[in-house]
Design a protein around this motif. Structure first.
Motif, PDB file in Angstrom:
ATOM      1  N   GLY A 149       0.791  -1.217   0.000  1.00 33.78           N
ATOM      2  CA  GLY A 149       0.000   0.000   0.000  1.00 33.78           C
ATOM      3  C   GLY A 149       0.823   1.266   0.000  1.00 33.78           C
ATOM      4  N   VAL A 150       2.088   1.159   0.452  1.00 31.94           N
ATOM      5  CA  VAL A 150       2.984   2.313   0.459  1.00 31.94           C
ATOM      6  C   VAL A 150       3.839   2.310  -0.807  1.00 31.94           C
ATOM      7  CG1 VAL A 150       4.843   3.499   1.692  1.00 31.94           C
ATOM      8  CG2 VAL A 150       3.004   2.377   2.977  1.00 31.94           C
ATOM      9  N   PHE A 151       4.513   1.188  -1.056  1.00 34.14           N
ATOM     10  CA  PHE A 151       5.311   1.028  -2.267  1.00 34.14           C
ATOM     11  C   PHE A 151       4.649   0.006  -3.190  1.00 34.14           C
ATOM     12  CE2 PHE A 151       8.800   2.137   0.802  1.00 34.14           C
ATOM     13  CZ  PHE A 151       9.153   3.343   0.215  1.00 34.14           C
ATOM     14  N   PRO A 152       4.934   0.076  -4.487  1.00 32.47           N
ATOM     15  CA  PRO A 152       4.399  -0.946  -5.393  1.00 32.47           C
ATOM     16  C   PRO A 152       5.068  -2.290  -5.150  1.00 32.47           C
ATOM     17  CG  PRO A 152       5.940   0.480  -6.561  1.00 32.47           C
ATOM     18  CD  PRO A 152       5.742   1.091  -5.199  1.00 32.47           C
ATOM     19  N   GLY A 153       4.313  -3.378  -5.357  1.00 35.02           N
ATOM     20  CA  GLY A 153       4.904  -4.696  -5.308  1.00 35.02           C
ATOM     21  C   GLY A 153       5.896  -4.879  -6.448  1.00 35.02           C
ATOM     22  N   VAL A 154       6.792  -5.846  -6.291  1.00 39.77           N
ATOM     23  CA  VAL A 154       7.842  -6.092  -7.287  1.00 39.77           C
ATOM     24  C   VAL A 154       7.556  -7.409  -7.999  1.00 39.77           C
ATOM     25  CG1 VAL A 154      10.303  -6.511  -7.622  1.00 39.77           C
ATOM     26  CG2 VAL A 154       9.543  -4.806  -5.951  1.00 39.77           C
ATOM     27  N   PRO A 155       7.365  -7.390  -9.321  1.00 37.65           N
ATOM     28  CA  PRO A 155       7.167  -8.649 -10.054  1.00 37.65           C
ATOM     29  C   PRO A 155       8.415  -9.528  -9.952  1.00 37.65           C
ATOM     30  CG  PRO A 155       6.517  -6.752 -11.387  1.00 37.65           C
ATOM     31  CD  PRO A 155       7.257  -6.212 -10.197  1.00 37.65           C
ATOM     32  N   TRP A 156       8.188 -10.809  -9.663  1.00 35.41           N
ATOM     33  CA  TRP A 156       9.310 -11.754  -9.532  1.00 35.41           C
ATOM     34  C   TRP A 156       8.828 -13.095 -10.084  1.00 35.41           C
ATOM     35  CZ3 TRP A 156      14.159 -10.604  -7.384  1.00 35.41           C
ATOM     36  CH2 TRP A 156      15.029 -11.692  -7.239  1.00 35.41           C
ATOM     37  N   GLU A 157       9.271 -13.421 -11.293  1.00 37.82           N
ATOM     38  CA  GLU A 157       8.785 -14.608 -11.985  1.00 37.82           C
ATOM     39  C   GLU A 157       7.259 -14.523 -12.058  1.00 37.82           C
ATOM     40  OE1 GLU A 157      10.621 -17.828  -9.828  1.00 37.82           O
ATOM     41  OE2 GLU A 157      12.611 -17.407 -10.692  1.00 37.82           O
ATOM     42  N   SER A 158       6.538 -15.479 -11.474  1.00 37.87           N
ATOM     43  CA  SER A 158       5.079 -15.448 -11.559  1.00 37.87           C
ATOM     44  C   SER A 158       4.430 -14.800 -10.343  1.00 37.87           C
ATOM     45  CB  SER A 158       4.540 -16.883 -11.710  1.00 37.87           C
ATOM     46  OG  SER A 158       4.898 -17.666 -10.581  1.00 37.87           O
ATOM     47  N   ARG A 159       5.245 -14.231  -9.474  1.00 40.18           N
ATOM     48  CA  ARG A 159       4.748 -13.667  -8.223  1.00 40.18           C
ATOM     49  C   ARG A 159       4.763 -12.144  -8.245  1.00 40.18           C
ATOM     50  NH1 ARG A 159       5.300 -17.542  -3.851  1.00 40.18           N
ATOM     51  NH2 ARG A 159       6.569 -19.359  -4.405  1.00 40.18           N
ATOM     52  N   LEU A 160       4.023 -11.565  -7.305  1.00 44.50           N
ATOM     53  CA  LEU A 160       4.134 -10.148  -6.995  1.00 44.50           C
ATOM     54  C   LEU A 160       4.547 -10.072  -5.529  1.00 44.50           C
ATOM     55  CD1 LEU A 160       3.785  -7.241  -8.053  1.00 44.50           C
ATOM     56  CD2 LEU A 160       1.459  -7.290  -7.112  1.00 44.50           C
ATOM     57  N   LEU A 161       5.763  -9.588  -5.296  1.00 44.79           N
ATOM     58  CA  LEU A 161       6.352  -9.648  -3.958  1.00 44.79           C
ATOM     59  C   LEU A 161       6.257  -8.305  -3.238  1.00 44.79           C
ATOM     60  CD1 LEU A 161       9.576 -11.769  -4.608  1.00 44.79           C
ATOM     61  CD2 LEU A 161       7.273 -12.542  -3.976  1.00 44.79           C
ATOM     62  N   VAL A 162       6.081  -8.392  -1.915  1.00 42.30           N
ATOM     63  CA  VAL A 162       6.024  -7.209  -1.063  1.00 42.30           C
ATOM     64  C   VAL A 162       6.866  -7.455   0.183  1.00 42.30           C
ATOM     65  CG1 VAL A 162       3.767  -6.457  -1.907  1.00 42.30           C
ATOM     66  CG2 VAL A 162       3.901  -8.024   0.061  1.00 42.30           C
ATOM     67  N   ASP A 163       6.849  -6.482   1.073  1.00 40.55           N
ATOM     68  CA  ASP A 163       7.670  -6.464   2.288  1.00 40.55           C
ATOM     69  C   ASP A 163       7.590  -7.781   3.068  1.00 40.55           C
ATOM     70  OD1 ASP A 163       8.787  -5.860   4.850  1.00 40.55           O
ATOM     71  OD2 ASP A 163       8.352  -3.740   4.520  1.00 40.55           O
ATOM     72  N   GLY A 164       8.754  -8.398   3.289  1.00 45.11           N
ATOM     73  CA  GLY A 164       8.797  -9.642   4.043  1.00 45.11           C
ATOM     74  C   GLY A 164       8.448  -9.488   5.504  1.00 45.11           C
ATOM     75  N   GLY A 165       8.430  -8.245   5.996  1.00 47.43           N
ATOM     76  CA  GLY A 165       8.113  -8.021   7.401  1.00 47.43           C
ATOM     77  C   GLY A 165       6.730  -8.475   7.789  1.00 47.43           C
ATOM     78  N   ILE A 166       5.814  -8.586   6.836  1.00 42.28           N
ATOM     79  CA  ILE A 166       4.456  -8.996   7.183  1.00 42.28           C
ATOM     80  C   ILE A 166       4.376 -10.486   7.478  1.00 42.28           C
ATOM     81  CG2 ILE A 166       3.462  -7.112   5.836  1.00 42.28           C
ATOM     82  CD1 ILE A 166       2.709  -9.133   3.694  1.00 42.28           C
ATOM     83  N   VAL A 167       5.415 -11.247   7.105  1.00 41.40           N
ATOM     84  CA  VAL A 167       5.421 -12.680   7.385  1.00 41.40           C
ATOM     85  C   VAL A 167       6.574 -13.102   8.289  1.00 41.40           C
ATOM     86  CG1 VAL A 167       4.126 -13.409   5.344  1.00 41.40           C
ATOM     87  CG2 VAL A 167       6.607 -13.079   5.173  1.00 41.40           C
ATOM     88  N   ASN A 168       7.717 -12.437   8.184  1.00 44.52           N
ATOM     89  CA  ASN A 168       8.883 -12.828   8.995  1.00 44.52           C
ATOM     90  C   ASN A 168       9.841 -11.656   9.058  1.00 44.52           C
ATOM     91  OD1 ASN A 168      10.876 -14.152  10.399  1.00 44.52           O
ATOM     92  ND2 ASN A 168      11.031 -15.882   8.985  1.00 44.52           N
ATOM     93  N   ASN A 169       9.614 -10.774  10.008  1.00 44.04           N
ATOM     94  CA  ASN A 169      10.391  -9.544  10.088  1.00 44.04           C
ATOM     95  C   ASN A 169      11.805  -9.767  10.611  1.00 44.04           C
ATOM     96  OD1 ASN A 169      10.302  -6.581   9.776  1.00 44.04           O
ATOM     97  ND2 ASN A 169      10.686  -6.565  11.982  1.00 44.04           N
ATOM     98  N   THR A 170      12.018 -10.836  11.351  1.00 41.49           N
ATOM     99  CA  THR A 170      13.340 -11.148  11.904  1.00 41.49           C
ATOM    100  C   THR A 170      13.645 -12.601  11.549  1.00 41.49           C
ATOM    101  OG1 THR A 170      12.823  -9.648  13.741  1.00 41.49           O
ATOM    102  CG2 THR A 170      14.780 -11.017  13.965  1.00 41.49           C
TER     103      THR A 170
END
Length: 276
Positions: A149-170
């Motif tokens: 919602g702040v930055f655009p997601g990044v296309p990566w192969e067949s995925r659209l990737l976003v901040d890893g902090g929402i699943v595993n910040n550390t």
């Protein structure tokens, strides 16, 4: 011993990690692998692409001292307006951050890093945690830091990737899975808020920071008995928001002090297990 540096997210509080790095390098501690999430991935890529020396840590500190909010969260009425109207999926353009990362990360691909480098992102569509170990370095770092919602997601192969902090910040779990025996955790985190966040970006970052603290506590409890785990604590600066980039000197000093204290035998944050 296979040594890992694990760098957490925390936006502007990531400046503290540059101080922590100096403390470890002063003590002769060098990583065999580096794993980062969000701003931790940005710092991790800087670390992994350069010699493991005190001058490298000081150079990273210089970069942080030269930053302000506009380098990371530049104001754009057009982008924000289109985002609010649903014509774009983000509020902040990523061009300035991409240029910043490209200028300071001295490698083209993750697998080319002199020190093994990994970044954690999330699949926006499935919510799946994604560990990036190969591929374009700048895109991987931007994906790991792309706050939804702040930055655009990044296309990566067949995925659209976003901040890893929402699943595993550390990402301690990934360091363990990659074979680390000894793990130094560079916390970014956030201090308790003394006031309500101002603005959409600050609110989104603060909410995400609080939402992920439980995963960290669970992972420390899970892995502290199976690996040598030392946590360098996040700075506790009253009222400092993760979106505030004007306190690098103070945060670096906090990080350096935390690292030096944690290396003193009487001041272990997470006790090291006895050698088998």
């Amino acid at each position: 011993m296979r040594v890992a540096f694990v760098l957490s997210g925390g936006a502007g509080l990531g400046a503290a990690q540059a101080g922590m790095l100096q403390g470890l390098y002063e003590d002769g501690i060098r990583p065999d692998l580096v794993v980062g999430t969000s701003v931790g991935a940005i710092n991790a890529a800087f670390i992994a692409s350069r010699p493991a020396t005190v001058p490298t840590a000081r150079r990273l500190q210089q970069v942080w001292r030269g930053l302000d909010r506009s380098h990371i969260f530049p104001a754009s009425a057009l982008t924000a307006g289109l985002g609010m109207l649903g014509l774009r999926d983000h509020l902040v353009p990523c061009g300035p951050l991409r240029r910043l990362v490209a200028r300071h990360v001295e490698l083209d691909r993750l697998e080319d890093a002199p020190v093994e480098l990994h970044a954690v992102a999330a699949d926006l569509l499935t919510g799946e945690e994604v560990l990036l170990s190969e591929g374009p370095a700048v895109d991987a770092v931007l994906a790991s830091a792309a706050i939804p919602g702040v930055f655009p997601g990044v296309p990566w192969e067949s995925r659209l990737l976003v901040d890893g902090g929402i699943v595993n910040n550390t990402p301690i779990s990934h360091a363990v899975e990659l074979g680390a025996d000894q793990i130094y955790v560079f916390m970014g985190g956030t201090a308790p808020l003394a006031r309500a966040p101002r603005g959409a970006v600050a609110s989104a970052v603060a909410a995400a920071s609080h939402a992920i603290t439980r995963r960290f506590a669970d992972d420390v409890a899970r892995y502290a008995g199976s690996v040598d785990l030392r946590v360098l604590p996040a700075p506790r600066v009253d009222g400092l928001m993760p979106t505030d980039f004007g306190h690098a000197d103070e945060l670096i000093a906090h990080g350096l002090s935390a690292a030096r204290a944690s290396l003193a035998p009487r001041c272990q944050v997470v006790p090291l297990r006895a050698a088998a």
